[in-house]
Design an enzyme around this catalytic site. Structure first.
Site, mmCIF file in Angstrom:
data_model
loop_
_atom_site.group_PDB
_atom_site.id
_atom_site.type_symbol
_atom_site.label_atom_id
_atom_site.label_comp_id
_atom_site.label_asym_id
_atom_site.label_seq_id
_atom_site.Cartn_x
_atom_site.Cartn_y
_atom_site.Cartn_z
ATOM 1 N N PRO A 189 -6.734 22.955 19.535
ATOM 2 C CA PRO A 189 -7.355 23.605 18.379
ATOM 3 C C PRO A 189 -8.314 24.726 18.753
ATOM 4 C CG PRO A 189 -7.275 21.249 18.032
ATOM 5 C CD PRO A 189 -6.814 21.483 19.447
ATOM 6 N N CYS A 190 -8.244 25.801 17.966
ATOM 7 C CA CYS A 190 -8.990 27.018 18.308
ATOM 8 C C CYS A 190 -10.211 27.257 17.435
ATOM 9 C CB CYS A 190 -8.064 28.235 18.203
ATOM 10 S SG CYS A 190 -7.482 28.556 16.514
#
Length: 405
Positions: free
Chosen positions: A80-81
């Site tokens: 996840p960014c």
């Protein structure tokens, strides 16, 4: 070739791997987004709905590995960014929900030591927290025995008309660190602003007939035409449009000293533009009641096409919180998970999910055709299949030729 697909999304890594190794076997996939997991299962026949933070998920992974002779070759993880993105909270590893999920990836690598790992995240990952985030990631991977390389790649580097710059981290298990440098032929940025992009034409990815629901409404056409009218009037007067324009600062009111410097500078630019084109702007503002009939974001205009197009309707248009943005028609802007779907100006319609999936290189992707909102979100979070294919080929060819595998 056997592989594990973590944070698998709709399968960008999966399809990239299958292009290089048609007989490759995904022994385990994981994603905690249920609509995403439905697409993955419907497309690839693999149930991936689980939470990588849970011990029971790691037990499932362990059993899958045991069933496959206790090993696998490649780990993929587009972790996840949001915690590292400029558009997110930027809490980094302090985000105990998503920011720490890289360490789940590291734990799996440390336990099973697959030969290769390819990780992906936003470009800001490297500069986040003044570089400390990247140093933590690099040191952790090095500590558990991986030689690491990274590079920022966008589809337009490969001639695909889509801008999406992402960091790809390539790892090879090398516990004695005998490999000093990976001689990967990373593709270079063809052009920073894509004005002079040379590659495939966007028309190759578009359908001639699309559902009426993708055409923009009259209100959007009207506000775009209003801004186009101002642009044309200014250029007929021998001047150029500026960017950004905030219509509510096209006046003689003083600039509040309490505003931050960046905002004061932007307002000064707008006021200079106003004084140079006062007669045209005053008439335009009066004609359209200073745009008070529309939202505040629609009272902002960003012309990011330089001289590459001759009309707003020649470009790619987006309705964004920062304003109505116009870019050239050679390359689509970055697709994001939130609703800023690009409008193809000449057709006065949005790009469709099917067309976006085609740009990303997907084949036979079984999106939920009844839920475009989810499809746009899923496509905004995926990786480009062509890039994955390119990296795998570069990595394996490099090390096969060097006798490392």
């Amino acid at each position: 070739m056997k592989y594990v697909d973590l944070f698998c999304g709709i399968g960008g890594f999966h399809q990239g791997m299958e292009r290089v190794f048609p007989d490759a076997k995904c022994i385990f996939a994981s994603d905690f987004d249920f609509p995403v997991s439905e697409v993955y299962k419907n497309t690839y026949g693999i149930d991936c709905y689980n939470d990588i933070k849970l011990d029971e998920t790691h037990e499932i992974l362990k059993q899958k590995i045991i069933e496959n002779n206790g090993q696998f070759d490649v780990l993929f993880a587009g972790f996840p960014c949001q915690s590292f993105s400029k558009a997110g909270n930027q809490k980094g590893f302090k985000d105990t929900n998503k920011g720490i999920l890289f360490f789940q990836v590291a734990d799996i690598l440390d336990k099973y030591h697959p030969k290769f790992a390819i990780l992906e995240n936003v470009r800001n990952l490297v500069s986040h927290d003044n570089g400390r985030t990247w140093n933590t990631i690099y040191n952790k991977l090095y500590e558990i025995g991986y030689t690491v390389d990274k590079h920022m790649i966008s589809p337009h580097y490969l001639g695909i008309p889509q801008l999406r710059e992402r960091i790809f981290i390539v790892c090879i298990y090398d516990p004695n660190h005998e490999i000093k440098k990976m001689n990967i032929n990373w593709p270079e940025r063809l052009n920073l602003n894509t004005y002079n992009f040379v590659g495939r034409d966007i028309e190759e990815y578009l359908d001639e007939d699309v559902d009426d629901k993708y055409y923009i409404d009259d209100d959007k056409i009207n506000i775009i035409n209003i801004w186009e009218e101002l642009r044309i009037s200014v250029e007929k007067n021998g001047r150029k449009i500026i960017s950004p324009i905030w219509s509510y600062y096209l006046n003689e009111k003083p600039i509040p000293s309490s505003y931050p410097k960046w905002k004061q500078k932007l307002i000064e630019k707008n006021k200079k533009f106003y004084y140079e084109n006062r007669e045209i702007i005053d008439e335009w503002k009066k004609k359209y009641n200073n745009l008070k009939f529309t939202s505040r974001s629609n009272r902002k205009f960003e012309w990011n096409a330089s001289t590459s197009i001759n009309s707003v309707w020649d470009g790619i248009i987006q309705f964004r919180p920062s304003g109505i943005r116009v870019k050239n028609n050679k390359c689509f802007p970055t697709f994001v998970a939130i609703n800023q779907t690009p409008i193809i100006g000449k057709y006065k319609r949005y790009i469709t999910p099917l067309e976006i999936s085609r740009l990303y290189g997907f084949k036979n992707l079984k999106l939920n055709i009844s839920d475009d909102k989810q499809s746009y979100k899923q496509l905004g979070n995926t990786v480009c299949v062509d890039i994955v294919e390119y990296i795998i080929e570069q990595l394996l060819n490099n090390y096969n030729n060097g006798g490392k595998i």
